[in-house]
Scaffold this motif. Structure first.
Motif, short mmCIF file in Angstrom:
data_model
loop_
_atom_site.label_atom_id
_atom_site.label_comp_id
_atom_site.label_asym_id
_atom_site.label_seq_id
_atom_site.Cartn_x
_atom_site.Cartn_y
_atom_site.Cartn_z
N TYR A 191 73.58 56.69 24.78
CA TYR A 191 72.13 56.85 24.92
C TYR A 191 71.37 55.98 23.92
O TYR A 191 70.42 55.28 24.27
N TYR A 212 69.52 62.59 30.24
CA TYR A 212 68.69 61.65 29.48
C TYR A 212 69.11 60.22 29.80
O TYR A 212 68.27 59.35 30.03
N ILE A 213 70.43 59.99 29.79
CA ILE A 213 70.95 58.65 30.08
C ILE A 213 70.56 58.22 31.49
O ILE A 213 70.08 57.11 31.71
N TYR A 259 66.91 57.38 31.63
CA TYR A 259 66.62 56.12 30.98
C TYR A 259 67.05 54.94 31.85
O TYR A 259 66.32 53.95 31.97
N LYS A 301 68.94 52.64 24.74
CA LYS A 301 67.56 52.54 24.28
C LYS A 301 67.35 51.32 23.39
O LYS A 301 66.27 51.10 22.88
#
Length: 100
Positions: free
Chosen positions: A11, A45-46, A49, A15
Motif C-alpha cells: 500500500y 485500501y489497495i 487506490y 502511494k
C-alpha cells in the motif's frame, strides 16, 4: 514478515511513498495505523487506490484522444476551407473569362 506487513508495504509503495517517505514520521504513523487494521481492509485500501490510479490514467488517455481528435478536426476544417477558397477563385476566373 507477516501478510499484514506485506500488504502495508504494498500500500505504501502504491502511494508512491516507498522511496520518499518510508523514513518519515508520516509514513511511520500511517504504518502504525494500518497495523491496527484487518488485512482485508488493507486489501480494500489497495484495491481502491489502484482503481483511482487506473481511472486517472484512463481520464488522461481520453483527454489526449479528444485533444488529438480536435486537432485533426481543425486540420480538416482548414483543408476544407482552403479547398473551398480554391474552388471560389476558379469559379470567379471562369465567370470573368466567360463574360469578357
Amino acid at each position: 514478515m507477516s501478510l499484514q506487513q506485506a500488504l502495508i508495504d504494498l500500500y505504501i509503495v502504491l502511494k508512491g511513498r516507498a522511496k520518499m517517505e518510508t523514513q518519515t514520521s508520516r509514513a511511520e504513523s500511517e504504518r502504525r495505523n494500518l497495523l491496527s487494521m484487518n488485512p482485508l481492509t488493507i486489501l480494500e485500501y489497495i484495491k481502491s487506490y489502484i482503481d483511482i490510479v487506473v481511472n486517472r490514467q484512463v481520464e488522461e488517455a481520453v483527454k489526449t484522444m479528444e485533444e488529438e481528435k480536435q486537432d485533426e478536426s481543425s486540420q480538416n476544417l482548414e483543408q476544407l476551407t482552403q479547398s473551398l477558397e480554391a474552388e471560389i477563385r476558379l469559379y470567379v476566373r471562369v465567370r470573368t473569362r466567360a463574360t469578357a
